[in-house]
Design a protein around this motif. Structure first.
Motif, mmCIF file in Angstrom:
data_model
loop_
_atom_site.group_PDB
_atom_site.id
_atom_site.type_symbol
_atom_site.label_atom_id
_atom_site.label_comp_id
_atom_site.label_asym_id
_atom_site.label_seq_id
_atom_site.Cartn_x
_atom_site.Cartn_y
_atom_site.Cartn_z
ATOM 1 N N LEU A 1 0.815 -1.218 0.000
ATOM 2 C CA LEU A 1 0.000 0.000 0.000
ATOM 3 C C LEU A 1 0.849 1.268 0.000
ATOM 4 O O LEU A 1 0.345 2.337 -0.369
ATOM 5 C CB LEU A 1 -0.935 0.027 1.213
ATOM 6 C CG LEU A 1 -1.871 -1.166 1.403
ATOM 7 C CD1 LEU A 1 -2.855 -0.877 2.527
ATOM 8 C CD2 LEU A 1 -2.608 -1.494 0.112
ATOM 9 N N LEU A 2 2.090 1.188 0.447
ATOM 10 C CA LEU A 2 2.925 2.379 0.583
ATOM 11 C C LEU A 2 3.929 2.480 -0.566
ATOM 12 O O LEU A 2 4.500 1.470 -0.999
ATOM 13 C CB LEU A 2 3.690 2.352 1.903
ATOM 14 C CG LEU A 2 2.847 2.461 3.176
ATOM 15 C CD1 LEU A 2 3.730 2.283 4.406
ATOM 16 C CD2 LEU A 2 2.110 3.793 3.243
ATOM 17 N N ARG A 3 4.141 3.709 -1.029
ATOM 18 C CA ARG A 3 5.144 3.926 -2.060
ATOM 19 C C ARG A 3 6.510 3.503 -1.532
ATOM 20 O O ARG A 3 6.889 3.832 -0.404
ATOM 21 C CB ARG A 3 5.175 5.400 -2.485
ATOM 22 C CG ARG A 3 6.146 5.628 -3.638
ATOM 23 C CD ARG A 3 6.174 7.049 -4.121
ATOM 24 N NE ARG A 3 7.133 7.161 -5.218
ATOM 25 C CZ ARG A 3 7.537 8.300 -5.769
ATOM 26 N NH1 ARG A 3 7.042 9.444 -5.324
ATOM 27 N NH2 ARG A 3 8.413 8.301 -6.752
ATOM 28 N N ASN B 1 -2.198 3.870 -7.035
ATOM 29 C CA ASN B 1 -2.796 2.772 -7.792
ATOM 30 C C ASN B 1 -2.251 1.447 -7.260
ATOM 31 O O ASN B 1 -1.049 1.314 -7.028
ATOM 32 C CB ASN B 1 -2.445 2.938 -9.278
ATOM 33 C CG ASN B 1 -3.225 2.012 -10.174
ATOM 34 O OD1 ASN B 1 -2.987 0.813 -10.182
ATOM 35 N ND2 ASN B 1 -4.150 2.574 -10.927
ATOM 36 N N LEU B 2 -3.169 0.497 -7.042
ATOM 37 C CA LEU B 2 -2.763 -0.837 -6.565
ATOM 38 C C LEU B 2 -2.913 -1.892 -7.657
ATOM 39 O O LEU B 2 -2.993 -3.079 -7.365
ATOM 40 C CB LEU B 2 -3.608 -1.234 -5.341
ATOM 41 C CG LEU B 2 -3.534 -0.322 -4.124
ATOM 42 C CD1 LEU B 2 -4.405 -0.874 -2.998
ATOM 43 C CD2 LEU B 2 -2.098 -0.122 -3.650
ATOM 44 N N GLY B 3 -2.975 -1.438 -8.889
ATOM 45 C CA GLY B 3 -3.139 -2.361 -10.001
ATOM 46 C C GLY B 3 -4.506 -2.273 -10.651
ATOM 47 O O GLY B 3 -4.750 -2.912 -11.674
ATOM 48 N N GLY B 4 -5.432 -1.481 -10.050
ATOM 49 C CA GLY B 4 -6.761 -1.263 -10.622
ATOM 50 C C GLY B 4 -6.970 0.224 -10.859
ATOM 51 O O GLY B 4 -6.094 0.915 -11.369
ATOM 52 N N GLU C 1 2.395 9.353 -8.443
ATOM 53 C CA GLU C 1 2.615 8.011 -7.916
ATOM 54 C C GLU C 1 1.875 7.737 -6.614
ATOM 55 O O GLU C 1 1.564 6.579 -6.316
ATOM 56 C CB GLU C 1 4.116 7.776 -7.680
ATOM 57 C CG GLU C 1 4.972 7.837 -8.924
ATOM 58 C CD GLU C 1 5.374 9.263 -9.295
ATOM 59 O OE1 GLU C 1 6.040 9.400 -10.344
ATOM 60 O OE2 GLU C 1 5.028 10.201 -8.573
ATOM 61 N N ALA C 2 1.627 8.788 -5.815
ATOM 62 C CA ALA C 2 1.164 8.534 -4.453
ATOM 63 C C ALA C 2 0.334 9.698 -3.945
ATOM 64 O O ALA C 2 0.363 10.801 -4.499
ATOM 65 C CB ALA C 2 2.364 8.295 -3.524
ATOM 66 N N VAL C 3 -0.407 9.427 -2.864
ATOM 67 C CA VAL C 3 -1.163 10.460 -2.158
ATOM 68 C C VAL C 3 -0.781 10.375 -0.683
ATOM 69 O O VAL C 3 -0.422 9.311 -0.172
ATOM 70 C CB VAL C 3 -2.683 10.300 -2.339
ATOM 71 C CG1 VAL C 3 -3.060 10.363 -3.818
ATOM 72 C CG2 VAL C 3 -3.184 8.999 -1.726
#
Length: 262
Positions: free
Chosen positions: A35-37, A149-152, A224-226
Motif C-alpha cells: 500500500l505504501l510507495r 494505484n494498486l493495479g486497478g 505516484e502517491a497520495v
C-alpha cells in the motif's frame, strides 16, 4: 538493541519498520499487496519535532529565535527525526517500540518514542515527545505515501473538513480559514472531531486514516502517491500554535489505519 529492519505480521497483514531510516514504516502489505510507495524517502515517516514547513526555518521560543536548516528552501520542513537513526527498545510479532534522542540542529534535549501495533486489519502508531530538562514547543505528525494505484483504478480520497487553512504563495497557511476547496491539494484541513479520511481503491481496498488530532494535510499533487498526514497543529505551527513539552507534560499523539477488502 540494533536498528535492523523489523517485520510485524498479523493474519495476511505485514508491516516493515525501519529504525535505521528515520523510524519510518517502510511497507504495509495486505494480502501481498503493497500500500505504501517504496523508496528510501517514502513509506511513512514521523514528522517531529515539527510538521510541514517552518517559515524561513525560524521559530521563536519566548525571546529566543532559533534557526533550523533550510532543507526545503526558503523553509525548513518535516522535522529532524526522519533523518536520524532510531533505536529499537522492544519488539514482538505484532508490536515494536522505537526511541530517538533529539539532537543538533534541534536546540533542546528530548526523547521521542514511537510505538507500532498491528492487528489483522489495523495499524496503530503512537508517538510521544518528552523532556527532563527545559520545556520547548513541538509538534507530532506522520507523513505516509500511499500508492495512488494498486493495479486497478486510482484511489479516491474522501473526507469532510470543518475548514481549510488558506494557503499562501509560499505554501504556508496565511492564518485565514476558508471553506474546503476541491483538489488537487497540498493543504491543511481542520477536523475538530478528529481526523477521519478514507482512501478507496475501487473494488480492491478501503483504508481509513483516523486520529484524535484535528489537523490533517492532504497532498495529492504527485502521480505516484497520495499523502494523508495527521498532525498536532498546522504547518508553521511552532510559530502559530505551539504545543509545549514540559518535564511534567509530554506531547503525545496517535493515528490508526484500518482497512477492509471491497
Amino acid at each position: 538493541m540494533s536498528n535492523e529492519p523489523i517485520t510485524l505480521t498479523a493474519g495476511d497483514a505485514e508491516v516493515t519498520v525501519l529504525p535505521g531510516n528515520g523510524g519510518r514504516v517502510g511497507g504495509l502489505r495486505v494480502g501481498g499487496v503493497e500500500l505504501l510507495r517504496q523508496g528510501e524517502r517514502f513509506g511513512c515517516f514521523p514528522m517531529v519535532p515539527w510538521c510541514g514547513r517552518i517559515r524561513d526555518g525560524r521559530f521563536r521560543d519566548g525571546a529566543t529565535v532559533h534557526q533550523m536548516p533550510l532543507n526545503s528552501p526558503p523553509h525548513a520542513i518535516h522535522g529532524t527525526a526522519r533523518d536520524g537513526a532510531w533505536r529499537t527498545a522492544r519488539t514482538g510479532p505484532r508490536e515494536a517500540v522505537l526511541t530517538h534522542d533529539l539532537t543538533d540542529p534541534w536546540p533542546y534535549p528530548g526523547r521521542v518514542t514511537q510505538a507500532f501495533a498491528l492487528t489483522e486489519d489495523t495499524l496503530t502508531i503512537t508517538m510521544a515527545v518528552e523532556t527532563y530538562e527545559s520545556s520547548f514547543p513541538a509538534q507530532i505528525g506522520w507523513h505516509p505515501w500511499f500508492n495512488r494505484n494498486l493495479g486497478g483504478a486510482d484511489v479516491r480520497i474522501g473526507f469532510e473538513a470543518a475548514w481549510q487553512e488558506e494557503r499562501g504563495d509560499d505554501h504556508l497557511p496565511t492564518g485565514n480559514r476558508v471553506a474546503p476547496r476541491p483538489g488537487p491539494w497540498d493543504d491543511c484541513f481542520g477536523m475538530p472531531g478528529g481526523v477521519d479520511v478514507t482512501l478507496t481503491w475501487p473494488e480492491q481496498l478501503e483504508l481509513r486514516v483516523t486520529s484524535p488530532e484535528e489537523w490533517v494535510v492532504v497532498y495529492d499533487e504527485q502521480a505516484e502517491a497520495v499523502c494523508v498526514e495527521p498532525q498536532t497543529g498546522p504547518p508553521d505551527g511552532l510559530n502559530t500554535r505551539p504545543r509545549l513539552v514540559t518535564p511534567l507534560q509530554p506531547l503525545e499523539a496517535r493515528t490508526v489505519w484500518s482497512w477492509r477488502r471491497l
